[in-house]
Scaffold this active site. Sequence first.
Site, PDB file in Angstrom:
ATOM      1  CE1 TYR A 190      -3.640   2.559   1.086  1.00  0.00           C
ATOM      2  CE2 TYR A 190      -1.913   3.523   2.457  1.00  0.00           C
ATOM      3  CZ  TYR A 190      -3.009   3.920   1.821  1.00  0.00           C
ATOM      4  OH  TYR A 190      -3.775   4.869   1.879  1.00  0.00           O
ATOM      5  CD  GLU A 219      -6.126   4.817  -0.596  1.00  0.00           C
ATOM      6  OE1 GLU A 219      -6.147   4.437   0.672  1.00  0.00           O
ATOM      7  OE2 GLU A 219      -7.269   5.179  -0.920  1.00  0.00           O
TER       8      GLU A 219
END
Length: 503
Positions: A229, A317
């Site tokens: 991530y 993101e």
Amino acid sequence: MNLGPRWRSSWVTQGFDRGSLRSVAASQGHQARPGGGGVAGGRRRAAPPLPPPFLFQPPPALPAPGQDPLAGFLDKMAAPVGAQARKLLRDLVLRPPLLAARSQVVQLTSRRWLNLQEYQSKKLMSDNGVKVQRFFVADTASEALEAAKRLNAKEIVLKAQILAGGRGKGVFSSGLKGGVHLTKDPKVVGQLAKQMIGYNLATKQTPKEGVKVKKVMVAEALDISRETYLAILMDRSCNGPVLVGSPQGGVDIEEVAASNPELIFKEQIDIIEGIKDSQAQRMAENLGFLGPLKNQAADQIKKLYNLFLKIDATQVEVNPFGETPEGQVVCFDAKINFDDNAEFRQKDIFAMDDKSENEPIENEAARYDLKYIGLDGNIACFVNGAGLAMATCDIIFLNGGKPANFLDLGGGVKESQVYQAFKLLTADPKVEAILVNIFGGIVNCAIIANGITKACRELELKVPLVVRLEEEQINMNESQHIPPEYSETPPVGITGKWSLGKE
């Protein structure tokens, strides 16, 4: 995160930006809704929409014996409306708080400020050197078939392009199940595209009838050997951008932060100096990239930061930020939030805003710079300021009604906007009454009054209209002119309290 009062959040009546909403949701044990201002994927499952934490609270404690809890509220309403409302609202207000709270839970409509399709976001990334899957966009089944042949890939993924998550489990009006399909045969791509393009796709995040699919993305399917991530976001507490990463990707980062906080790594970036090579290398190492992959990941991190600055993003993101068995670092799925205050610099990006899935009335309101969101009630709200608009919706719910919309005029409103706002409200067949609640601290009440009187005369208003205008106290000793439309006598067609000066 940014707790600004501007109207730009996913939730209809909350003034948070998406970063703040994610933090609030995480603190309450909920997942924030995926698919930000720019959507490049939408792999994660969406939690059901939740009402903002400070809205729709249970009623206050029961009043003392002999005290009328509706007196103050009804004093502000027109006599006919108040008489009808008293009987309707008394039971609700006097109901035990717990039962009343249960009855007031509401499903809010979500909205994104800048809507970009997945292929648009991925093109932005690709054009700025960020590694994404090879892909083409098709408007017809024949174009999709040709794109599949041109890819010449071992496996192909076909994805319907709509502004909603949960596409993989969606159902088309053609009968086809799933808005995301994998295949190794290019001919199958053409057959699937025929059942996608021109048909409605219904998911958990769309209306029941679904949303019509106009385009499909034909992309190279890549295997993911490991998922991490990565995000870059603006953080007020750090006065600038922050790089956030975790070796555990492909899942909601809130879950990782709650269960394994030691796996969340942060790098504060100096907004003047920019991201340093040592920071990119350190983050790549923390994400678990080894050998040549470490340098490759660090390079992608720097390119993502450059993209972040170039497009005036508030958040980029990437989840998953992964590696393939062939030794490539790829941004498989990304979400981009944009700063709407930078629209004057980002005209090309904002020109890509896809409003085709919005309600027509919302698009019409946007033409006149009105912040309008349609709800399912029957009392139209006409308010200036997002905070006052939220409070007005709360008051209506608290007293047994249902707002038909959220309409924020904002400051600096003109008479023409007031008139157009009334046209929008009266065009809604659900509207049975209009409540105007204006505070003169941020707008001239005379402007509102003139716009209302013009609308009443020209639109032949046929529903009850309750008006509350509160202006700063006028010193009558000073030579100030009060327009004839703004007087102690309500204009023709207006029922309710027409106030001059402080109430």
